[in-house]
Structures are given as structure tokens and as C-alpha cells.
Design a protein around this motif. Structure first.
Motif: not given
Ligand code: ATP
Length: 334
Positions: A40-46, A111-116, A118-120, A164-166, A175-177
Motif C-alpha cells: 500500500l505504501g513505503e515509509g522510511s522505516y517500513s 496490524v492497522l485499520d485499512l485506509c483505502n 489514501g492520504e487527504l 490524515v488517511l481516508l 495516523t503517524d504517531f
Molecule cells: P515516513 O516513515 O517516511 O515518515 P510514513 O509515515 O508515511 O513515512 P508509513 O506509516 O510506513 O510511513 O506509511 C507508508 C505509506 O503507506 C504511507 O504513505 C501511506 O500512504 C500508506 N499507509 C500507511 N498506513 C496505512 C493504512 N493504515 N492504510 C492504508 N495505507 C497506509
């Protein structure tokens, strides 16, 4: 490293015992209980994957954090903050819920709520701006979630449209705490007070007496509050500064403070240097002006905001989360 592992990861399994009776057991969920789908997405650490619970077929988003990478980058503290914060915020529809956590040798799994939806931010970029109705609806949902997290002693410190995810219904899930500040939980404090009244000593008293200001510099340049830049301290009102920036951005299509570099952005913030585009709606302008106030103690509170004319007629609480999201339309100035 201290990989915290407690609670949360409990599920229910029905089994048939030797006598043919059905017994219900509590079991820890693990990686094998989910089938993983697309990224669904990539973060810096995940990396975040779509995943399905094999038993219930319920879909989730699973965030997978690679231990080695987190250790190398010294982010263990942030990973634990994120988990502890999410474990405190499980009762509000406007916050991404953490259902289970588990780990294997290489990774941590959330394991998190699915936010289909995407981001606001992504949604806003598609329409350019939001009209008043959309801004009111999304503003109200974000505000309701902020009020809840503050009531549980959490300052987010990095509110912005990316965080802010949707969900499927196009409702907000914050998200992102990882950079949140945890204040002593007011509900725990009440329990402790009751215990003290019964003569039980309070181990967390010193922490509870700590000032509610949270030192250390975190956040994203455009939404950082002036008090964080000048005093290096964030408080609940810092989240409301960010909220003011978001309301401005939804209607204007860009954040109020934006410059060529972080340094120049900070200059604009501490000098309160921003302008409204022509035709910016009157009530929204008044609201933003009362939020983008340098002195955090003079900013509107959540309650003031709810009662502001911009939110006239807008339900909050249960009604807000039952209502249908408005169709997304851009703002057309009069
Ligand atoms: P960084 O760690 O670089 O700050 P981030 O906080 O966006 O990035 P993640 O929280 O791992 O990193 O999220 C990576 C991507 O996955 C995000 O851009 C987001 O769009 C998607 N994502 C995160 N959480 C969810 C979710 N619960 N449902 C759907 N997509 C998600």
C-alpha cells in the motif's frame, strides 16, 4: 534493543476438544494468520501491506518494520512511541486503530485499520482545493479526532494532510504517531488519584507533575508551530496551529507558510507572514486568523472552534461519524 511486546496481539479461536465440545481459546495472532497482498505504501522505516485475516477474511493494513534498519538508524524510541500511543487511542473512529502487534526475528508487525482512500493530501491534490462543505466536513472530523487524542493525553505534533488517511467511506483516520508526545494519561491519573485516596503510593507522581509542555523539535516545516521554533516546546495548542494550517490549505490548495527552504519557512512562521488568496471565504478566514496566533495561550480551543460560525450546523460526535462524506468539489470563489 528493547522491542516492547505486550498485550494487543490476542485473538479468539474455536477448537473442538477431545470430548467433541467446542472450546473458545484466546490465542496470539501471528504472521501466519494473515495472507499478505499488495504494497500500500513505503515509509522510511517500513512497508505497509494490504493483508487479510485468514479466519475472519477482514482486511487490514499491516505495517512491517525491519528491526535491523530501525536499529541502524537509532529509531527504536520512535517505534515504541508509535506503538504505545496507538495502544492508548483505540476508541475513536477518526484514529487509525492498532489491532495486533507481533514480531519475528527480522521484523515488527503492526496490524492497522485499512485506509483505502489514501492520504487527504493526495485527494486534495486531485481536486486542487475543497469547497466549504468539504472543508467543514473534513475539518470537523480532524477536530473531533484531535479532541479525543488530547483527552487521552496525546499531542500529535505532526498533523498535516499526509497524516490524515481516508477509509472506504472517505472518513478521516489520523495516523503517524511516531513523533507524538504522551502526557500522563488523564484516565490513569484519575485511577491513581483514587488509589492515593485509599493510601496506595503513586509511583508515577513525578511524571504526572511534569509540565504538560513537551520539549524537543519534531514536525514538518510548513505546519510547525511558532512556540516550537522559539521555545522548543509543544503543547496541545500546537496541534491546533497545525489544524489552522490544514483548514487554510483545504480551501486555498497550499499551506499558508511555504518558502524555498525550511529556514525561510520558519522565518515566515515566527513573523506570522502569510496572506489569504482573493475570495477566501469570510468565516473560514476568521477561524484561521484566530488559530494562527503566535501566543499558544491565545489560540482558540477545540470547544471554541466547534462553536465558531464556520462550523455552524455541523454535527460533531456520533452524528459526524455516521454522516456520509460530501462529494469532493473544489472551492469556487464568488
Ligand atoms: P515516513 O516513515 O517516511 O515518515 P510514513 O509515515 O508515511 O513515512 P508509513 O506509516 O510506513 O510511513 O506509511 C507508508 C505509506 O503507506 C504511507 O504513505 C501511506 O500512504 C500508506 N499507509 C500507511 N498506513 C496505512 C493504512 N493504515 N492504510 C492504508 N495505507 C497506509
Amino acid at each position: 534493543a528493547e522491542w516492547q511486546e505486550r498485550g494487543a496481539a490476542v485473538g479468539i479461536r474455536r477448537e473442538v476438544d477431545a470430548n467433541g465440545r467446542t472450546v473458545v481459546r484466546q490465542v496470539k495472532k501471528g504472521v501466519r494468520d494473515f495472507s499478505f497482498g499488495r504494497v500500500l505504501g513505503e515509509g522510511s522505516y517500513s512497508s505497509v501491506y494490504l493483508a487479510t485475516d485468514r479466519q475472519t477474511l477482514k482486511e487490514y493494513a499491516i505495517k512491517v518494520l525491519e528491526k535491523r534498519h530501525i536499529l541502524k538508524e537509532k529509531k527504536v524510541k520512535y517505534v515504541n512511541i508509535e506503538k504505545n500511543t496507538l495502544n492508548r487511542l483505540t476508541e475513536h473512529p477518526g484514529i487509525v486503530r492498532l489491532y495486533y502487534t507481533f514480531q519475528d526475528e527480522a521484523s515488527l508487525y503492526y496490524v492497522l485499520d485499512l485506509c483505502n482512500g489514501g492520504e487527504l493530501l493526495g485527494v486534495l491534490k486531485r481536486t486542487g482545493t475543497f469547497d466549504i462543505e468539504c472543508t467543514r466536513f473534513y475539518g470537523a472530523q480532524i477536530l473531533d479526532a484531535i479532541e479525543y487524542m488530547h483527552s487521552r493525553g496525546v499531542i500529535h505534533r505532526d498533523l498535516k494532510p499526509e497524516n490524515v488517511l481516508l477509509d472506504d467511506a472517505m472518513h478521516v483516520k489520523i495516523t503517524d504517531f511516531g513523533t507524538a508526545k504522551l502526557l500522563p494519561d488523564p484516565r490513569e491519573a484519575q485511577k491513581q488519584q483514587d488509589a492515593s485516596a485509599r493510601g496506595v503510593p503513586d509511583p508515577g507522581r513525578r511524571e504526572a507533575e511534569e509540565d504538560s509542555r513537551a520539549a524537543s523539535f519534531v514536525g514538518t516545516a510548513e505546519y510547525v508551530s511558532p512556540e516550537l521554533l522559539t521555545n522548543k516546546s509543544a503543547c496541545k495548542a500546537s496541534d491546533l496551529w497545525a489544524f489552522g494550517c490544514i483548514i487554510y490549505q483545504l480551501l486555498a490548495g497550499r499551506p499558508p507558510f511555504k518558502a524555498g527552504s525550511e529556514y525561510l519557512t520558519f522565518q515566515k512562521i515566527v513573523n506570522l507572514e502569510y496572506e489569504f488568496p482573493a475570495g477566501f471565504p469570510h468565516a473560514a478566514r476568521d477561524l484561521v486568523e484566530r488559530l494562527l496566533v503566535l501566543d499558544p495561550s491565545r489560540r482558540l480551543t477545540v470547544e471554541h472552534i466547534r462553536n465558531h460560525e464556520f462550523f455552524d450546523g455541523q454535527p460533531f460526535g456520533v452524528g459526524l461519524w455516521r454522516s456520509k462524506a460530501p462529494r469532493l468539489r473544489p472551492y469556487v470563489p464568488p
